[in-house]
Design an enzyme around this catalytic site. Structure first.
Site, PDB file in Angstrom:
ATOM      1  N   ASP A 121      -0.014  -0.486  13.270  1.00  0.00           N
ATOM      2  CA  ASP A 121       0.569  -1.741  12.764  1.00  0.00           C
ATOM      3  C   ASP A 121       0.858  -2.738  13.882  1.00  0.00           C
ATOM      4  OD1 ASP A 121       0.453  -0.729  10.218  1.00  0.00           O
ATOM      5  OD2 ASP A 121       2.544  -0.065  10.171  1.00  0.00           O
TER       6      ASP A 121
ATOM      7  N   GLY B 156       0.832  -1.210   0.000  1.00  0.00           N
ATOM      8  CA  GLY B 156       0.000   0.000   0.000  1.00  0.00           C
ATOM      9  C   GLY B 156       0.865   1.258   0.000  1.00  0.00           C
TER      10      GLY B 156
HETATM   11  C1  S3P Z   1       2.724   3.615   6.585  1.00  0.00           C
HETATM   12  C2  S3P Z   1       1.633   4.194   7.129  1.00  0.00           C
HETATM   13  C3  S3P Z   1       0.550   3.420   7.752  1.00  0.00           C
HETATM   14  C4  S3P Z   1       0.991   2.017   8.114  1.00  0.00           C
HETATM   15  C5  S3P Z   1       1.730   1.347   7.006  1.00  0.00           C
HETATM   16  C6  S3P Z   1       2.956   2.159   6.609  1.00  0.00           C
HETATM   17  C7  S3P Z   1       3.747   4.498   5.979  1.00  0.00           C
HETATM   18  O1  S3P Z   1      -0.539   3.327   6.837  1.00  0.00           O
HETATM   19  O2  S3P Z   1      -0.114   1.242   8.495  1.00  0.00           O
HETATM   20  O3  S3P Z   1       2.140   0.061   7.390  1.00  0.00           O
HETATM   21  O4  S3P Z   1       4.867   4.036   5.700  1.00  0.00           O
HETATM   22  O5  S3P Z   1       3.445   5.672   5.760  1.00  0.00           O
HETATM   23  P1  S3P Z   1      -1.618   4.516   6.698  1.00  0.00           P
HETATM   24  O6  S3P Z   1      -0.848   5.728   6.437  1.00  0.00           O
HETATM   25  O7  S3P Z   1      -2.486   4.141   5.560  1.00  0.00           O
HETATM   26  O8  S3P Z   1      -2.344   4.509   7.999  1.00  0.00           O
END
Ligand code: S3P
Length: 443
Positions: free
Chosen positions: A325, A99
């Site tokens: 997380d 993501g």
């Molecule tokens: C992350 C932000 C978080 C986290 C993901 C990594 C990042 O997600 O859960 O594992 O590296 O910016 P969200 O920003 O969607 O909450």
């Protein structure tokens, strides 16, 4: 170290866990370091870059965008081509399970004069993208998405306008996406954060000499960046060890007998340390030693020892973003707590790599624990016995690793289906546990 376990692994209750490790680099920082290296001027040499499959996906995407990357063991060298150095990829970019890759890279793609396409695996294709599409469209990017909300995304960017934007969800990925796009826009792009999220992007922007302003405290969190200014390469950069990965070994040590785990050079950015703070409140024996600052990021060595956990934890509101997380492994830890853990306001867990609330509740119940499920969280009163059982990773790395820890805390053998999901963030996970004395076998 390489991953030698896959698919189904069996794990026995731990009798004595002892280890002293330097963990691979932080996943969040690794993604950012590679992306910043690609669009800055000069060479960046990254040491301890994360071995996570997700972070390899970021490198693959950057290579497809024409970035020259030399991948040597222990050293990733990236030749930055500046803000205008990327070229149109010949094929659809693949973020895999990541993501962070798709959301942050789309911010950069929105600033390019060419059209590009990006997608990911089944999980990424189910994850919400409207949260980045909306601000990028406001900046002038043309984005086509499946059902207007999901990957694959087709992005035609260039000539972005600066905006002031308040994300509707607390998300460092959304904040970073808008700030990265802001680097390509004329003028000042501002993100207003109602709830603080991890700030690695801001720290790194500063390291790259960007014109970034974190606002005055009395203005709330207004983070702004001035676009079209060249970024300096990070040069020689050592990525701090991943605290989110460390959290599995910390919780394993706290909740098993005769355990002591030493984890060296771990990032302890305050936007990531809520797990350590709440565990300490309930009696965890965690020591933070040799605190120092490296490339603007706080770093330390962490020692965790067998502990008795006692007290009630009611976690909701702003702390959730700092802990998001680590909630799966915290829920596992709570089965040994003399007290009650309540998590609310954590709806975001339902749109992570899997529906993590469902996965935690389902696996805990398979192990015989009683847990109450809420739409936005869960409640669990301990101590409870965990019985060895067959649990599922649901294709999610943090669920695989959390329930390996549960297996160490159980009274008999636990079988983890889809254990290879751990590779997404820590391919060395089972090897490190085995080297610490855990009894692990492959089916
Ligand atoms: C992350 C932000 C978080 C986290 C993901 C990594 C990042 O997600 O859960 O594992 O590296 O910016 P969200 O920003 O969607 O909450």
């Amino acid at each position: 170290m390489k991953n030698f376990f896959s698919n189904v692994i069996k794990i026995d209750p731990a009798e004595r866990l002892r280890g002293d490790f330097q963990l691979p680099g932080d996943k969040s920082i690794s993604h950012r370091s590679a992306m910043f290296a690609a669009i800055s001027e000069g060479q960046t040499r990254l040491r301890n870059y994360s071995s996570a499959r997700d972070c390899q996906s970021t490198l693959d995407c950057l290579e497809a965008l024409g970035v020259k990357i030399n991948r040597n063991p222990g050293l990733i060298a990236i030749d930055g081509g500046g803000l205008d150095g990327l070229r149109q990829p010949a094929w659809m970019l693949d973020a895999g399970n990541s993501g962070s890759t798709i959301r942050m890279l789309t911010g950069i793609l929105a600033g390019q004069k060419f059209t590009s396409e990006i997608t990911g695996d089944d999980s990424v294709q189910r994850r919400p993208m409207k949260r980045i599409i909306d601000p990028l469209r406001l900046m002038g990017a043309d984005i086509v998405a499946r059902e207007n909300s999901f990957a694959p995304l087709r992005i035609t960017g260039g000539d972005l306008r600066a905006i002031e934007y308040t994300p509707p969800v607390a998300s460092a990925q959304v904040k970073s996406c808008v700030l990265l796009a802001g680097l390509f826009a004329e003028g000042r792009t501002t993100v207003i954060e109602k709830t603080p999220t991890r700030n690695h992007t801001e720290v790194m922007l500063r390291e790259c000499g960007a014109a970034i302003d974190l606002g005055k405290p009395d203005e709330g969190a207004r983070i702004s960046v001035i676009g079209r200014k060249p970024l300096l390469a990070l040069g020689d950069y050592v990525v701090a060890g991943d605290l989110s990965s460390a959290s599995f070994f910390i919780v394993a040590a706290l909740n098993t007998p005769d355990a002591e785990m030493h984890l060296r050079h771990i990032g302890i950015n305050p936007s990531r340390t809520a797990l350590i703070e709440v565990l300490t409140q309930i009696g965890a024996r965690i020591e933070i030693e040799n605190k120092r600052l490296a490339h603007g990021e706080p770093v330390a060595d962490i020692v965790a020892k067998s502990s008795g956990l006692q007290g009630d934890l009611e976690l909701s509101g702003a702390i959730i973003a700092n802990l998001i997380d680590e909630i799966p492994v915290l829920a596992v830890a709570a089965t040994k707590l003399h007290g009650t853990l309540t998590i609310r306001d954590a709806r975001e867990l339902r749109v992570k790599e899997c529906d993590r609330i469902r996965a935690i509740v389902d696996n805990l119940r398979r192990m015989g624990a009683k847990v109450e499920e809420f739409e936005d969280g869960l409640r669990l009163t301990g101590p409870q016995k965990l019985s060895g059982a067959q649990v599922d990773s649901f294709g999610d790395h943090r669920i695989a690793m959390s329930f390996a820890v549960a297996g160490l805390m159980a009274d008999s053998e636990t079988e983890i289906m889809g254990a290879e999901a751990a590779d997404v963030s820590l391919p060395e996970f089972f090897q490190i546990l085995a080297d610490s004395g855990a009894s692990i076998s492959r089916n």
